[in-house]
Design a protein around this motif. Structure first.
Motif, short mmCIF file in Angstrom:
data_model
loop_
_atom_site.label_atom_id
_atom_site.label_comp_id
_atom_site.label_asym_id
_atom_site.label_seq_id
_atom_site.Cartn_x
_atom_site.Cartn_y
_atom_site.Cartn_z
N VAL A 81 55.10 63.28 81.05
CA VAL A 81 54.46 64.39 80.35
C VAL A 81 53.76 63.81 79.13
CG1 VAL A 81 54.78 66.62 79.22
CG2 VAL A 81 56.29 65.96 81.12
N LYS A 82 52.44 63.63 79.27
CA LYS A 82 51.64 62.98 78.22
C LYS A 82 52.23 61.59 77.95
CE LYS A 82 49.99 67.31 76.21
NZ LYS A 82 49.91 68.14 75.01
N HIS A 83 52.69 61.33 76.71
CA HIS A 83 53.23 60.02 76.38
C HIS A 83 54.76 60.01 76.46
CE1 HIS A 83 54.55 61.53 72.42
NE2 HIS A 83 53.41 62.18 72.41
N GLN A 84 55.33 61.00 77.14
CA GLN A 84 56.78 61.09 77.24
C GLN A 84 57.25 60.90 78.69
OE1 GLN A 84 57.42 65.03 75.72
NE2 GLN A 84 57.69 64.33 73.61
N LEU A 85 58.45 60.37 78.82
CA LEU A 85 59.14 60.32 80.09
C LEU A 85 60.27 61.34 80.05
CD1 LEU A 85 59.85 59.06 82.86
CD2 LEU A 85 61.24 57.39 81.60
N TRP A 86 60.25 62.30 80.97
CA TRP A 86 61.31 63.29 81.06
C TRP A 86 62.25 62.89 82.18
CZ3 TRP A 86 59.66 69.10 80.30
CH2 TRP A 86 58.98 69.22 79.08
N LEU A 87 63.50 62.73 81.85
CA LEU A 87 64.52 62.39 82.82
C LEU A 87 65.41 63.61 83.02
CD1 LEU A 87 65.19 59.76 84.35
CD2 LEU A 87 66.89 59.28 82.59
N VAL A 88 65.28 64.25 84.18
CA VAL A 88 66.01 65.49 84.47
C VAL A 88 67.33 65.13 85.14
CG1 VAL A 88 65.92 67.74 85.62
CG2 VAL A 88 63.82 66.71 84.73
N MET A 89 68.43 65.57 84.54
CA MET A 89 69.76 65.17 84.99
C MET A 89 70.68 66.38 85.06
SD MET A 89 70.21 61.86 82.49
CE MET A 89 69.87 62.88 81.08
N PRO A 90 71.85 66.21 85.67
CA PRO A 90 72.83 67.29 85.63
C PRO A 90 73.22 67.60 84.20
CG PRO A 90 73.49 65.58 87.20
CD PRO A 90 72.34 65.03 86.43
N LEU A 91 73.48 68.85 83.91
CA LEU A 91 73.95 69.24 82.58
C LEU A 91 75.48 69.10 82.55
CD1 LEU A 91 73.55 70.47 79.76
CD2 LEU A 91 73.82 72.72 80.82
N LEU A 92 75.94 68.14 81.80
CA LEU A 92 77.38 67.97 81.60
C LEU A 92 77.72 68.63 80.26
CD1 LEU A 92 77.72 64.33 82.93
CD2 LEU A 92 78.42 66.44 84.03
#
Length: 414
Positions: A89-100
């Motif tokens: 996302v633009k200059h970001q890396l989004w790492l989608v993970m389980p919500l603990l």
């Protein structure tokens, strides 16, 4: 190890597929947000999104991010965290993970038990899950190299998962490693000695220190400056549990892990076999009861514990691991057992082999004692020279990440 990631088509691959909520953890360049999925088969589910600012650190740190992504994707074990999808996302890396939702064990300690978990059932349950995860790691010729309470995540249902693989390494070809990495209080003597190298037994030492941390609320020597900690680990007898009232089976487990001679330490598989009497006391309901007492992650605050200075094989800034703890900041680390830190005219940290003046040294000691949370900071040590052209800031670190990509024998992505 599994080479098959979760099917990315099951999860939104653009930012508008998620409703970003409150920050549930914050570290240098990598806050972790609670979020809700807005579209697709997982619509309505809550997830955690680690947002990494790709422009906040030098190009050579990209390999550390890639290593963590590959490790998370390839691991297939109920006690090792994975990610669902990684998107740019633009200059970001989004790492989608389980919500603990329980946060890290460190966060739970600070919120409910600053002097440590006194429930043997909860201790045995957390350590059993952690031992299984580490045994899986070692069976696949991987070292974690930064095991501690801040890297053990908890679900609201008492799920236990190991996280933060940014400094993990492979033993597929070489039987030992020499890189000076880890967090001082949890580092094994052979890692600090920098003489004959180390292997998976270094993680066993860290497991023993983590056991003390969980039981007593902090790791041995944690209130001392990093250089002092390293000297104490090398020169003193192995740490022990303090106080006379510990479960004897638990004390036996700790003592077996904290042998200065790594050859005298058991493997993680041996720990699971030899200490079954202790692990049979595992009681997830006692951990669930602890989790019920704490407010949601977004409402938890920092404490006055010292900062955890993490030694890493590069001085570059990097995103923190998924510890999901409040109060994380970027803090300087010694360049090694003989390194010193000073502050340059532009405010940036400078490393040298010579000690700073007395005023700077005093300020450094004060900073080390007054920190508020777990941190990740750069340290120096032997590191492999990166080959090939450098990766530019903002360039997609996932563009070459194929399903066949693995961690090579030096811990790098090939």
């Amino acid at each position: 190890m599994s080479g098959q990631p979760a099917k990315e088509t099951e999860w939104p691959e653009t930012a508008d597929g998620y409703q970003q909520g409150a920050v549930i953890g914050h570290g240098a360049f990598a806050p972790v947000y609670k979020a809700r999925v807005l579209v697709g088969p997982h619509k309505g589910e809550e997830v955690a999104i680690k947002v990494i600012d790709l422009e906040a650190f030098a190009d050579s740190s990209m390999e550390e991010i890639r290593r963590e992504l590959v490790t998370m994707r390839n691991c297939d074990h109920p006690n090792v965290i994975r990610y669902f999808v990684a998107i740019i996302v633009k200059h970001q890396l989004w790492l989608v993970m389980p919500l603990l939702a329980g946060g890290s064990c460190l966060s739970l300690l600070r919120a409910t038990a600053p002097t440590g978990f006194k429930s043997v059932g909860a201790l045995a349950y957390i350590l059993l899950a952690t031992a299984r995860a580490m045994a899986y790691f070692h069976a696949n010729k991987l070292l974690h190299r930064d095991l501690k309470a801040g890297n053990i995540l908890l679900g609201a249902d008492a799920a236990v998962q190991i996280a933060d693989f940014g400094v993990s390494a492979s033993l597929k070809e070489e039987k030992t490693r020499t890189t000076f990495v880890g967090t001082p209080c949890w580092m094994a003597p052979e890692v600090l000695e920098q003489s004959g190298g180390y292997n998976e037994k270094a993680d066993v030492w860290s497991f023993g220190i983590t056991a003390i941390e969980l039981a007593q609320g902090e790791a041995p020597f944690q209130r001392f400056p990093p250089l002092k900690v390293m000297m104490m680990i090398l020169q003193r007898d192995p740490p022990q549990l303090t106080g006379p009232d510990w479960d004897p089976d638990f004390a036996d487990l700790v003592n077996s892990c904290l042998q200065k001679d790594p050859q005298r330490r058991p493997s993680m598989e041996q720990i699971l076999q030899v200490h079954q009497k202790f692990f049979r006391k595992a009681d997830p309901s006692q951990l669930v009861e602890l989790l019920r007492r704490v407010p949601p992650l977004e409402q938890r605050g920092p404490t006055g514990l010292p900062e955890e200075v993490v030694m890493r094989p590069t001085v570059d800034k990097r995103p923190v691991g998924v510890s999901w703890d409040f109060g994380e900041t970027t803090t300087a680390a010694p360049a090694g057992p003989g390194g010193y830190q000073t502050t340059g005219p532009d405010g940036r940290k400078v490393w040298s082999a010579s000690p700073p003046d007395a005023a700077q040294a005093g300020a450094r000691r004060q900073d080390s004692r007054e920190g508020t949370g777990g941190i990740n900071a750069g340290g120096t040590g032997p590191r492999k020279q990166q080959e090939g052209p450098p990766r530019h800031k903002g360039e997609d670190p996932l563009e070459d990440l194929s399903e066949t990509e693995e961690i090579d024998d030096d811990g790098d992505v090939e």
